[in-house]
Design a protein around this motif. Structure first.
Motif, PDB file in Angstrom:
ATOM      1  N   ASN A 107     -26.381 -14.223 -23.698  1.00  0.00           N
ATOM      2  CA  ASN A 107     -26.264 -15.688 -23.657  1.00  0.00           C
ATOM      3  C   ASN A 107     -24.908 -16.114 -23.113  1.00  0.00           C
ATOM      4  O   ASN A 107     -24.814 -17.019 -22.277  1.00  0.00           O
ATOM      5  CB  ASN A 107     -26.484 -16.282 -25.048  1.00  0.00           C
ATOM      6  N   HIS A 108     -23.861 -15.477 -23.582  1.00  0.00           N
ATOM      7  CA  HIS A 108     -22.518 -15.802 -23.123  1.00  0.00           C
ATOM      8  C   HIS A 108     -22.351 -15.477 -21.635  1.00  0.00           C
ATOM      9  O   HIS A 108     -21.800 -16.265 -20.869  1.00  0.00           O
ATOM     10  CB  HIS A 108     -21.484 -15.038 -23.944  1.00  0.00           C
ATOM     11  N   LEU A 109     -22.854 -14.302 -21.214  1.00  0.00           N
ATOM     12  CA  LEU A 109     -22.734 -13.908 -19.811  1.00  0.00           C
ATOM     13  C   LEU A 109     -23.567 -14.817 -18.907  1.00  0.00           C
ATOM     14  O   LEU A 109     -23.139 -15.154 -17.802  1.00  0.00           O
ATOM     15  CB  LEU A 109     -23.154 -12.449 -19.642  1.00  0.00           C
ATOM     16  N   LEU A 110     -24.752 -15.233 -19.367  1.00  0.00           N
ATOM     17  CA  LEU A 110     -25.575 -16.136 -18.581  1.00  0.00           C
ATOM     18  C   LEU A 110     -24.880 -17.478 -18.415  1.00  0.00           C
ATOM     19  O   LEU A 110     -24.842 -18.043 -17.307  1.00  0.00           O
ATOM     20  CB  LEU A 110     -26.944 -16.315 -19.245  1.00  0.00           C
ATOM     21  N   GLN A 111     -24.320 -17.994 -19.481  1.00  0.00           N
ATOM     22  CA  GLN A 111     -23.606 -19.266 -19.412  1.00  0.00           C
ATOM     23  C   GLN A 111     -22.405 -19.164 -18.467  1.00  0.00           C
ATOM     24  O   GLN A 111     -22.169 -20.060 -17.655  1.00  0.00           O
ATOM     25  CB  GLN A 111     -23.138 -19.675 -20.803  1.00  0.00           C
ATOM     26  N   LYS A 112     -21.678 -18.065 -18.551  1.00  0.00           N
ATOM     27  CA  LYS A 112     -20.512 -17.863 -17.686  1.00  0.00           C
ATOM     28  C   LYS A 112     -20.924 -17.772 -16.220  1.00  0.00           C
ATOM     29  O   LYS A 112     -20.277 -18.346 -15.341  1.00  0.00           O
ATOM     30  CB  LYS A 112     -19.803 -16.582 -18.107  1.00  0.00           C
ATOM     31  N   SER A 113     -22.003 -17.051 -15.933  1.00  0.00           N
ATOM     32  CA  SER A 113     -22.445 -16.907 -14.545  1.00  0.00           C
ATOM     33  C   SER A 113     -22.974 -18.223 -13.989  1.00  0.00           C
ATOM     34  O   SER A 113     -22.731 -18.561 -12.826  1.00  0.00           O
ATOM     35  CB  SER A 113     -23.493 -15.804 -14.427  1.00  0.00           C
ATOM     36  N   LEU A 114     -23.676 -19.000 -14.796  1.00  0.00           N
ATOM     37  CA  LEU A 114     -24.160 -20.302 -14.330  1.00  0.00           C
ATOM     38  C   LEU A 114     -23.006 -21.265 -14.064  1.00  0.00           C
ATOM     39  O   LEU A 114     -23.033 -22.041 -13.104  1.00  0.00           O
ATOM     40  CB  LEU A 114     -25.142 -20.899 -15.323  1.00  0.00           C
ATOM     41  N   THR A 115     -21.990 -21.205 -14.898  1.00  0.00           N
ATOM     42  CA  THR A 115     -20.797 -22.029 -14.670  1.00  0.00           C
ATOM     43  C   THR A 115     -20.118 -21.634 -13.377  1.00  0.00           C
ATOM     44  O   THR A 115     -19.686 -22.485 -12.595  1.00  0.00           O
ATOM     45  CB  THR A 115     -19.816 -21.875 -15.847  1.00  0.00           C
ATOM     46  N   TRP A 116     -20.037 -20.329 -13.100  1.00  0.00           N
ATOM     47  CA  TRP A 116     -19.425 -19.854 -11.859  1.00  0.00           C
ATOM     48  C   TRP A 116     -20.222 -20.322 -10.651  1.00  0.00           C
ATOM     49  O   TRP A 116     -19.651 -20.783  -9.655  1.00  0.00           O
ATOM     50  CB  TRP A 116     -19.333 -18.334 -11.884  1.00  0.00           C
ATOM     51  N   VAL A 117     -21.549 -20.228 -10.719  1.00  0.00           N
ATOM     52  CA  VAL A 117     -22.394 -20.678  -9.605  1.00  0.00           C
ATOM     53  C   VAL A 117     -22.213 -22.176  -9.367  1.00  0.00           C
ATOM     54  O   VAL A 117     -22.124 -22.634  -8.227  1.00  0.00           O
ATOM     55  CB  VAL A 117     -23.881 -20.336  -9.879  1.00  0.00           C
ATOM     56  N   LYS A 118     -22.114 -22.940 -10.431  1.00  0.00           N
ATOM     57  CA  LYS A 118     -21.915 -24.376 -10.295  1.00  0.00           C
ATOM     58  C   LYS A 118     -20.582 -24.683  -9.622  1.00  0.00           C
ATOM     59  O   LYS A 118     -20.496 -25.539  -8.743  1.00  0.00           O
ATOM     60  CB  LYS A 118     -21.977 -25.051 -11.662  1.00  0.00           C
ATOM     61  N   GLU A 119     -19.526 -23.980 -10.025  1.00  0.00           N
ATOM     62  CA  GLU A 119     -18.211 -24.210  -9.428  1.00  0.00           C
ATOM     63  C   GLU A 119     -18.186 -23.822  -7.957  1.00  0.00           C
ATOM     64  O   GLU A 119     -17.568 -24.495  -7.138  1.00  0.00           O
ATOM     65  CB  GLU A 119     -17.143 -23.429 -10.187  1.00  0.00           C
ATOM     66  N   SER A 121     -20.763 -23.748  -5.881  1.00  0.00           N
ATOM     67  CA  SER A 121     -21.669 -24.550  -5.069  1.00  0.00           C
ATOM     68  C   SER A 121     -21.319 -26.034  -5.042  1.00  0.00           C
ATOM     69  O   SER A 121     -22.058 -26.810  -4.463  1.00  0.00           O
ATOM     70  CB  SER A 121     -23.105 -24.370  -5.559  1.00  0.00           C
ATOM     71  N   ASP A 122     -20.218 -26.441  -5.666  1.00  0.00           N
ATOM     72  CA  ASP A 122     -19.816 -27.843  -5.595  1.00  0.00           C
ATOM     73  C   ASP A 122     -19.521 -28.213  -4.146  1.00  0.00           C
ATOM     74  O   ASP A 122     -18.873 -27.475  -3.411  1.00  0.00           O
ATOM     75  CB  ASP A 122     -18.568 -28.106  -6.454  1.00  0.00           C
ATOM     76  N   ASP A 123     -20.012 -29.386  -3.733  1.00  0.00           N
ATOM     77  CA  ASP A 123     -19.820 -29.833  -2.358  1.00  0.00           C
ATOM     78  C   ASP A 123     -18.549 -30.640  -2.172  1.00  0.00           C
ATOM     79  O   ASP A 123     -18.211 -31.009  -1.055  1.00  0.00           O
ATOM     80  CB  ASP A 123     -21.019 -30.683  -1.905  1.00  0.00           C
ATOM     81  N   GLU A 124     -17.864 -30.936  -3.237  1.00  0.00           N
ATOM     82  CA  GLU A 124     -16.660 -31.742  -3.123  1.00  0.00           C
ATOM     83  C   GLU A 124     -15.558 -30.923  -2.463  1.00  0.00           C
ATOM     84  O   GLU A 124     -15.198 -29.856  -2.937  1.00  0.00           O
ATOM     85  CB  GLU A 124     -16.193 -32.189  -4.507  1.00  0.00           C
ATOM     86  N   PRO A 125     -15.016 -31.415  -1.341  1.00  0.00           N
ATOM     87  CA  PRO A 125     -13.933 -30.674  -0.690  1.00  0.00           C
ATOM     88  C   PRO A 125     -12.643 -30.813  -1.514  1.00  0.00           C
ATOM     89  O   PRO A 125     -12.409 -31.839  -2.150  1.00  0.00           O
ATOM     90  CB  PRO A 125     -13.796 -31.358   0.663  1.00  0.00           C
ATOM     91  N   LYS A 126     -11.870 -29.785  -1.484  1.00  0.00           N
ATOM     92  CA  LYS A 126     -10.611 -29.833  -2.199  1.00  0.00           C
ATOM     93  C   LYS A 126      -9.608 -30.617  -1.368  1.00  0.00           C
ATOM     94  O   LYS A 126      -9.475 -30.406  -0.158  1.00  0.00           O
ATOM     95  CB  LYS A 126     -10.094 -28.424  -2.465  1.00  0.00           C
ATOM     96  N   VAL A 127      -8.917 -31.527  -1.992  1.00  0.00           N
ATOM     97  CA  VAL A 127      -7.988 -32.416  -1.308  1.00  0.00           C
ATOM     98  C   VAL A 127      -6.628 -31.745  -1.240  1.00  0.00           C
ATOM     99  O   VAL A 127      -6.080 -31.298  -2.247  1.00  0.00           O
ATOM    100  CB  VAL A 127      -7.882 -33.766  -2.047  1.00  0.00           C
ATOM    101  N   VAL A 128      -6.081 -31.677  -0.031  1.00  0.00           N
ATOM    102  CA  VAL A 128      -4.752 -31.123   0.158  1.00  0.00           C
ATOM    103  C   VAL A 128      -3.825 -32.290   0.435  1.00  0.00           C
ATOM    104  O   VAL A 128      -4.057 -33.072   1.353  1.00  0.00           O
ATOM    105  CB  VAL A 128      -4.731 -30.120   1.342  1.00  0.00           C
TER     106      VAL A 128
END
Length: 178
Positions: A107-119, A121-128
């Protein structure tokens, strides 16, 4: 007992003294036993963790996937080319430990991996921000820039170039033995 028992009150006092001595001995033994348990606690924890990791996992899809993955991964490593008894033992230990760890923390590993995938796959560009100024250079970068400047070609004396002989085949064939 130093005195002779001559009355009922002497007998009751002696009985109370002996009960007190027994209770004191019990407390001392219990304290020593607790100290021994505390001293061997790290070894007990290691054995308990090892037995949990090496217990037979449930035969489910996770365990089958881990077994197949470890077999394929070890086939392309030096472990896959070891002598068969050593290779068998290492594969067995890795399969059991990995399958049990994953099944106990799934459960912990699944939650961690889903959080990583979400981060990821975010489409928001990082602002420099340009207004922040120049970033501070790391010491390695400063060292290599200094090294480049110190060994610049302007400071190195030039060597005299001697004209090389042309690489043309001679008109006469050269005879070699054999």
């Amino acid at each position: 007992m130093n005195n002779r028992i001559e009355s009922l009150s002497d007998l009751q006092a002696e009985r109370a003294r002996l009960k007190n001595q027994i209770e004191t001995s019990r407390v001392g033994i219990r304290r020593q036993f607790d100290d021994i348990k505390e001293d061997i606690n790290p070894a007990r924890q290691v054995v308990q963790t090892f037995t949990q990791l090496m217990s037979k996992p449930k035969n489910n899809a996770l365990q089958m996937g881990v077994v197949r993955g470890i077999d394929m991964a070890l086939a392309y490593t030096p472990i896959g080319r070891m002598a068969w008894p050593l290779r068998f033992v290492i594969r067995f230990l890795l399969k059991r430990a990995t399958a049990n760890y994953l099944s106990s923390n799934q459960n912990h590993l699944l939650q961690k991996s889903l959080t990583w995938v979400k981060e990821v796959s975010d489409d928001e560009p990082k602002v420099v921000r340009i207004s922040e100024g120049k970033p501070k250079k790391h010491w390695k970068e400063r060292f290599f820039r200094w090294l480049k400047d110190a060994t610049a070609e302007d400071d190195i004396p030039r060597a005299h170039v001697v004209e090389s002989l042309p690489l043309v085949q001679s008109e006469r064939p050269v005879r070699t033995p054999l």
